[in-house]
Design a protein around this motif. Sequence first.
Motif: not given
Length: 326
Positions: A266-273
């Motif tokens: 979740l934390a990584l996907r948030w960055i890639l948003m």
Amino acid sequence: MQYRELGRTGWKVSTVSFGAWAIGGTWGPTDDAASMAALHKALDLGVNFFDTADVYGDGHSERLLARLKKERPGDNFYIATKAGRRLNPHTAEGYLDLRSFVERSLQNLQTDTIDLLQLHCPPTTAFYMPEVFDGLDRLVKEGKLRHYGVSVEKVEEAIKALDFPGVQSVQIIFNLFRQRAAEVFLPLAQARKVGILARLPLSSGMLSGKLTATSTFAEDDHRHFNRDGAGFDKGETFSGLPYDAGLAAVERIRPLVPAGMSMAQLALRWILMNPAVTCTIPGGKRPDQVADNVAAADLPELSPALMAQLAEIYASGVKPYVHTRW
């Protein structure tokens, strides 16, 4: 795996790449066999960008990446390293001539040209010294470097770095606990086609959701000795957030993690948003950690409702501690 363009280099790099700080040192004990297995797993899963520094294990992580090149001669991947933190004293003037550090990294990496050299969190005044960047331009012309960029502590340093046309990338702490860059810097970098490497994406492991109030860390682990900035900038450890506040924020995030997704993902996907981000560079000491991280690249977008909930957690539980400091 997904890929995005890095600045104006012409490279397309994996959106989840590999940060090699942990396999070098100051993250507790390391095991070279496990580290090499993690590096190989990253390549197997489509990672093509590895970030290291000459100070990680005093060059140890650079040497591991040189070994990876030898063991995977058919794989094309990029290695970014950093220079400057070995200066003693660590002064802005020391960045005027990094040639000896560059030569040492070339030797460690067993190559003739460094793909991407980054200034390693120099003092702020270095960004007001054009001669520093003139020196990097000379090293490019000499063939020692293909490209160069900067790694920074503060958003203002990142903005100032954009003044120098040779800067291809900016590495900056950007995660759920350090969001100011999205307000005042990332749009500028995107407009100028400068790549963004989001470092410390899991906030020193806090955003893995696995740390507790009773977690302990080895004496040589920066999470033990640098919480108040005893070794280097305190923002490098848990994003500068007090440990208890970090744990409290994690507990608010935990019930929001979508089914089938880990908190780290979740934390990584948030960055890639954020479309301005080229890639994020989580570390991994073991193949399973790498696999969990890399899976985030192919996850669906986070919903607007979830993004809003995460923004509120930052605003109320994190922002007061970090937002104006970095």
